[in-house]
Design an enzyme around this catalytic site. Sequence first.
Site, PDB file in Angstrom:
ATOM      1  N   LEU A  32       0.836  -1.197   0.000  1.00  0.00           N
ATOM      2  CA  LEU A  32       0.000   0.000   0.000  1.00  0.00           C
ATOM      3  C   LEU A  32       0.872   1.247   0.000  1.00  0.00           C
ATOM      4  O   LEU A  32       0.608   2.204  -0.744  1.00  0.00           O
ATOM      5  CB  LEU A  32      -0.951  -0.007   1.200  1.00  0.00           C
ATOM      6  CG  LEU A  32      -2.016   1.095   1.302  1.00  0.00           C
ATOM      7  CD1 LEU A  32      -1.481   2.385   1.877  1.00  0.00           C
ATOM      8  CD2 LEU A  32      -2.681   1.345  -0.052  1.00  0.00           C
ATOM      9  N   ARG A  55       9.570 -11.363   6.295  1.00  0.00           N
ATOM     10  CA  ARG A  55       9.260 -11.199   7.705  1.00  0.00           C
ATOM     11  C   ARG A  55       9.121 -12.589   8.331  1.00  0.00           C
ATOM     12  O   ARG A  55       8.081 -13.253   8.162  1.00  0.00           O
ATOM     13  CB  ARG A  55       7.976 -10.384   7.897  1.00  0.00           C
ATOM     14  CG  ARG A  55       8.019  -8.994   7.281  1.00  0.00           C
ATOM     15  CD  ARG A  55       9.015  -8.086   7.982  1.00  0.00           C
ATOM     16  NE  ARG A  55       9.003  -6.730   7.412  1.00  0.00           N
ATOM     17  CZ  ARG A  55       9.803  -6.311   6.445  1.00  0.00           C
ATOM     18  NH1 ARG A  55      10.687  -7.159   5.922  1.00  0.00           N
ATOM     19  NH2 ARG A  55       9.736  -5.084   5.999  1.00  0.00           N
ATOM     20  N   ASP A  90       9.948   0.700   0.677  1.00  0.00           N
ATOM     21  CA  ASP A  90       8.736   0.780  -0.149  1.00  0.00           C
ATOM     22  C   ASP A  90       8.763   2.014  -1.045  1.00  0.00           C
ATOM     23  O   ASP A  90       8.405   1.948  -2.219  1.00  0.00           O
ATOM     24  CB  ASP A  90       7.488   0.831   0.734  1.00  0.00           C
ATOM     25  CG  ASP A  90       7.424  -0.299   1.740  1.00  0.00           C
ATOM     26  OD1 ASP A  90       7.974  -1.378   1.460  1.00  0.00           O
ATOM     27  OD2 ASP A  90       6.828  -0.095   2.815  1.00  0.00           O
TER      28      ASP A  90
END
Length: 306
Positions: free
Chosen positions: A34, A172, A261
């Site tokens: 996002l 992760r 990001d």
Amino acid sequence: MNTPPRIALIGECMIELQHRADGSLQQSFGGDTLNAAVYLRRELGEGPVVDYVTALGDDSFSDAMCKQWAEEGLGLGMVQRLPGRLPGLYCIQTDARGERKFLYWRNEAAVRDCFTTPAAEPILAALPAYDVLYFSGITLAVLGEVGRERLLHTLIETRKRGGKVVFDNNYRPRLWASVDAARAAYHKVLAQVDIALLTEDDERALFGYADSEQVFAAYPEITEVVLKRGADECLIRCEGERFAVPARVVEKVVDTTAAGDSFSAAYLASRLKGGTPAQAALAGHRLASRVIQVPGALIPRSWSKA
């Protein structure tokens, strides 16, 4: 591209709680793909289509997310709203050096059923028609085994139709049952990737690669490999050529959330606009250097172009 590209980014957005020095919490929204979608939309400007692909609940937080995304210019036609479900939540704790610690509450997040609901069928059918599909290692983890297989099929179909697949490794460990499970999932999708945006530390943690040369050697079939190395120069291999592009020096790092990001988004935007890999890396460093000077994942729009 002669016509504006259509890009779909696949993943999860969560409720973000930023832990402040005085003990208070600042609430916003964030998630790796996002964050990349928002920054990509800002970098590309008007014209290209940037759609976000995810699943949310029917709650007020999900409503607020969609409102914010629409204000940022993201397309919402690929966002599922699942009755009775909720988005995930995470808290960021930041130390004196700007390094982050994340605490997650996401086991029941709606996105885990993103590709398994009946409503997902038309979405999965439409995705291969996009010019670019972008996803991450976190996307892989949260989709689950069935969702990952359906994503893999979508990537294969996209490339058959001439689209490009972009992958940010974002590993992760806590999201995976085991490192072996993660490795197997990564290997499957990496075989279908055109641009790999890799964080060196994540490659080391997941696969045990000792240095950048081992990372590049691991992906001989990927046309464009970008190795992000934090404050150090990024390294790029594109169609057999190698580049090293220094990062920007930042005097005071406030929060490194979304540094990778934002770099990935600016890099991809530059390449879509015809920039060279070196120019794209400079754009990535430029944006990331601004992002790490502001708390939270998404900086004010005015800062993006400052």
